[in-house]
Design a protein around this motif. Structure first.
Motif, mmCIF file in Angstrom:
data_model
loop_
_atom_site.group_PDB
_atom_site.id
_atom_site.type_symbol
_atom_site.label_atom_id
_atom_site.label_comp_id
_atom_site.label_asym_id
_atom_site.label_seq_id
_atom_site.Cartn_x
_atom_site.Cartn_y
_atom_site.Cartn_z
ATOM 1 N N GLY A 135 0.834 -1.284 0.117
ATOM 2 C CA GLY A 135 0.107 0.137 -0.053
ATOM 3 C C GLY A 135 0.690 1.093 -0.050
ATOM 4 N N ALA A 136 2.007 1.277 0.822
ATOM 5 C CA ALA A 136 2.990 2.503 0.834
ATOM 6 C C ALA A 136 3.466 2.603 -0.491
ATOM 7 N N PHE A 137 4.059 1.681 -1.199
ATOM 8 C CA PHE A 137 4.636 1.914 -2.341
ATOM 9 C C PHE A 137 3.699 2.575 -3.444
ATOM 10 N N SER A 138 2.485 1.648 -3.325
ATOM 11 C CA SER A 138 1.537 2.040 -4.207
ATOM 12 C C SER A 138 1.080 3.589 -4.188
ATOM 13 N N PHE A 139 0.717 3.805 -2.957
ATOM 14 C CA PHE A 139 0.324 5.215 -2.532
ATOM 15 C C PHE A 139 1.697 6.266 -3.076
ATOM 16 N N TYR A 140 2.850 5.782 -2.912
ATOM 17 C CA TYR A 140 3.988 6.613 -3.083
ATOM 18 C C TYR A 140 4.222 6.967 -4.738
ATOM 19 N N GLY A 141 3.988 5.971 -5.457
ATOM 20 C CA GLY A 141 3.857 5.827 -6.722
ATOM 21 C C GLY A 141 2.622 6.828 -7.308
ATOM 22 N N VAL A 142 1.645 6.606 -6.926
ATOM 23 C CA VAL A 142 0.437 7.163 -7.152
ATOM 24 C C VAL A 142 0.684 8.914 -6.983
ATOM 25 N N LEU A 143 1.108 9.071 -5.860
ATOM 26 C CA LEU A 143 1.249 10.383 -5.384
ATOM 27 C C LEU A 143 2.296 11.117 -6.275
ATOM 28 N N SER A 144 3.554 10.280 -6.404
ATOM 29 C CA SER A 144 4.514 11.023 -7.182
ATOM 30 C C SER A 144 4.018 11.382 -8.643
ATOM 31 N N ALA A 145 3.254 10.385 -9.323
ATOM 32 C CA ALA A 145 2.734 10.649 -10.740
ATOM 33 C C ALA A 145 1.657 11.844 -10.681
ATOM 34 N N SER A 146 0.996 11.912 -9.701
ATOM 35 C CA SER A 146 0.093 13.039 -9.499
ATOM 36 C C SER A 146 0.725 14.302 -9.349
ATOM 37 N N ILE A 147 1.869 14.302 -8.667
ATOM 38 C CA ILE A 147 2.419 15.667 -8.394
ATOM 39 C C ILE A 147 3.370 16.036 -9.679
ATOM 40 N N HIS A 148 3.826 15.064 -10.170
ATOM 41 C CA HIS A 148 4.378 15.541 -11.577
ATOM 42 C C HIS A 148 3.739 15.750 -12.619
ATOM 43 N N GLY A 149 2.360 15.139 -12.601
ATOM 44 C CA GLY A 149 1.487 15.445 -13.765
ATOM 45 C C GLY A 149 0.892 16.934 -13.480
ATOM 46 N N SER A 150 0.651 17.274 -12.196
ATOM 47 C CA SER A 150 0.344 18.584 -11.719
ATOM 48 C C SER A 150 1.132 19.731 -12.250
ATOM 49 N N THR A 151 2.625 19.390 -11.877
ATOM 50 C CA THR A 151 3.613 20.205 -12.276
ATOM 51 C C THR A 151 3.612 20.442 -13.665
ATOM 52 N N GLU A 152 3.530 19.401 -14.472
ATOM 53 C CA GLU A 152 3.566 19.322 -15.863
ATOM 54 C C GLU A 152 2.545 20.275 -16.789
ATOM 55 N N ARG A 153 1.314 20.124 -16.143
ATOM 56 C CA ARG A 153 0.199 20.923 -16.722
ATOM 57 C C ARG A 153 0.297 22.381 -16.352
ATOM 58 N N ALA A 154 0.846 22.823 -14.893
ATOM 59 C CA ALA A 154 1.032 24.205 -14.675
ATOM 60 C C ALA A 154 2.067 24.590 -15.504
ATOM 61 N N ALA A 155 3.030 23.910 -15.954
ATOM 62 C CA ALA A 155 4.405 24.496 -16.675
ATOM 63 C C ALA A 155 3.620 24.672 -18.393
ATOM 64 N N GLU A 156 2.832 23.731 -18.601
ATOM 65 C CA GLU A 156 2.314 24.023 -20.133
ATOM 66 C C GLU A 156 1.439 25.245 -19.936
ATOM 67 N N GLN A 157 0.477 25.361 -18.965
ATOM 68 C CA GLN A 157 -0.264 26.385 -18.876
ATOM 69 C C GLN A 157 0.448 27.768 -19.002
ATOM 70 N N ARG A 158 1.444 27.895 -18.286
ATOM 71 C CA ARG A 158 2.448 29.054 -18.008
ATOM 72 C C ARG A 158 3.212 29.343 -19.422
ATOM 73 N N LEU A 159 3.491 28.371 -19.923
ATOM 74 C CA LEU A 159 4.169 28.390 -21.360
ATOM 75 C C LEU A 159 3.144 29.185 -22.067
ATOM 76 N N GLU A 160 1.938 28.864 -22.125
ATOM 77 C CA GLU A 160 0.846 29.099 -23.229
ATOM 78 C C GLU A 160 0.721 30.718 -22.809
ATOM 79 N N GLU A 161 0.752 31.133 -21.831
ATOM 80 C CA GLU A 161 0.738 32.432 -21.380
ATOM 81 C C GLU A 161 1.948 33.397 -21.826
ATOM 82 N N LEU A 162 3.027 32.748 -21.707
ATOM 83 C CA LEU A 162 4.256 33.474 -22.206
ATOM 84 C C LEU A 162 4.390 33.332 -23.593
ATOM 85 N N THR A 163 3.823 32.556 -24.475
ATOM 86 C CA THR A 163 3.758 32.402 -25.887
ATOM 87 C C THR A 163 3.494 33.824 -26.394
ATOM 88 N N GLU A 164 2.262 34.358 -25.997
ATOM 89 C CA GLU A 164 2.043 35.582 -26.450
ATOM 90 C C GLU A 164 2.869 36.724 -26.217
#
Length: 438
Positions: free
Chosen positions: A28-57
């Motif tokens: 359970g701990a490894f599964s939780f850590y893996g899911v949390l890590s993927a979720s955090i990385h995905g959130s960071t990636e989406r935030a970066a892409e959204q910021r990149l779109e703002e800066l593109t203009e």
């Protein structure tokens, strides 16, 4: 030894439960850590892409207007030849003229010893806008979670071990008390019973079952002692008679003749033989010994008893005998009917009736007399061994008290029943029920 065994069971149970919980928690701990890590990385990636779109203009003008003035962001505009056309202040300080990697998919790299996520977007004039977002916060969050898991898992396992140890101890303690009590019960202490806990659970059910078993053992032991006592008494009586006549003949040979002594010895010897044979038959029936099984015509056996009794001058009604066939041992079935017939003659005032009636897959053999009958409260007791009712206490009139016990034992061995109720004349009527044979 038993106490050590109990502790061993408790220890193995606790260890087993702890290991199972540990494996489950680790998964359970490894599964939780893996899911949390993927979720955090995905959130960071989406935030970066959204910021990149703002800066593109903002970066769409010549030379990437406004890019140079940006602070706290690592941003570059890279030309088609791979050179840096414009960069933010942090990008110039940390990267100089070194371009960030350009790829359609987000990538991770190291900038000035710091792990960053790099995203890129094509803009005008074959240029690419590249943004690097720090991942240090993600790493710190995951490190904090890992630390908490590393501390919480051992504590949780310790709690599970202590709880399991306590629960198993409480669960096994009543079992140990039952074991200790049963261990002290001997043949002389069958009256003792094990304590029944007030938990209404499986342990209480076990204790109740154990007490039920002890009740049966106590009853069996009591019956066995009574049987041995009664058998000893029955065997002692003819032996005492033989000895008394022998001593009388020895002390007064002129009073007791050899013929009289021989007659007494013969009669009492036959009686001894009958008792011993009856006891052996009862023992075989108790052991469930296999008997000869063949087709037997019960009507022939009943008619034979009618003829035998009539030859002795007894008024026997055999009009109720009909053809019926069963499977069993003809010798034992003959003895069963004879025992019932002799019992009826012994208690009758002169009339006896024997009937055989097949009906609905069974055959009913009835033997009734016109005697005083059997009181309702005694109708089960008369089938016990060495039981004679008051009117039949005399051994000459009442026999050894084994006839009816043998009859019921033979009936049970043939998957039948034997009961007694009132006859048409107010006496006793014995009803033998057996399954019909083919």
């Amino acid at each position: 030894m038993a106490s050590r065994s109990w502790r061993s069971v408790r220890g193995r149970t606790t260890l087993g439960a702890t290991v199972v919980v540990a494996v489950a928690l680790l998964i359970g701990a490894f599964s939780f850590y893996g899911v949390l890590s993927a979720s955090i990385h995905g959130s960071t990636e989406r935030a970066a892409e959204q910021r990149l779109e703002e800066l593109t203009e903002r970066a769409g003008g010549p030379g990437g207007k406004g890019i140079d003035a940006l602070e706290d962001e690592i941003l570059q505009i890279i030309g088609a030849d791979g050179s840096v056309r414009a960069a933010s202040e942090d990008a110039r300080e940390k990267l100089g003229s070194t371009p960030l990697p350009v790829d359609d998919d987000p990538q991770t790299t190291t900038v000035d010893g710091e792990t960053v996520l790099v995203v890129s977007e094509d803009i005008e004039r074959d240029q690419t806008l590249v943004l690097a977002v720090s991942m240090e916060d993600d790493a710190q969050t995951l490190a904090t979670v890992a630390t908490l898991l590393a501390i919480a898992l051992p504590l949780l396992l310790l709690l599970v071990a202590v709880t399991t140890w306590s629960v198993v101890s409480r669960a096994l303690r009543p079992v140990e008390l039952i074991r200790e009590e049963v261990d002290g019960i001997t043949a002389e202490r069958l009256h003792q019973r094990v304590p029944v806990p007030e938990t209404a659970d499986e342990v209480a059910a076990l204790a109740t079952t154990m007490n039920g078993m002890l009740d049966r053992l106590d009853a069996a032991a009591t019956a066995q002692r009574r049987f041995v006592s009664d058998a000893s008494h029955e065997l002692r009586s003819p032996l005492a008679t033989i000895r008394q006549h022998a001593e009388l003949a020895q002390a007064h040979p002129d009073v007791t003749s050899i013929g009289e002594l021989a007659e007494v010895v013969s009669e009492e010897g036959l009686r001894l033989q009958g008792i011993v044979e009856s006891l052996l038959l009862l023992a075989r029936l108790d052991e469930g010994a296999s008997t000869h099984d063949e087709a037997v015509d019960l009507d022939d056996i009943a008619l034979g008893e009618v003829r035998r009794l009539r030859a002795t001058g007894i008024d026997v009604d055999g009009s109720g005998i009909h053809a019926a066939r069963v499977h069993g041992d003809p010798r034992l079935l003959g003895q069963l009917v004879r025992n019932l017939a002799d019992n009826a003659v012994r208690h009758s005032r002169g009339r006896v009736a024997i009937g055989v009636t097949p009906s609905e897959g069974y055959v009913f053999v009835t033997i009734e007399d016109d005697g005083t009958g059997v009181p309702a409260e005694e109708r089960e007791r008369i089938f016990e061994r060495f039981v004679r009712l008051d009117e039949a206490r005399s051994r000459d009139a009442g026999g050894s008290g084994l006839g009816l016990a043998i009859a019921r034992g033979i009936a049970a061995s043939g998957h039948g029943t034997l009961t007694v109720d009132d006859s048409r004349w107010g006496g006793a009527r014995f009803v033998l029920t057996l399954p019909l044979g083919a």
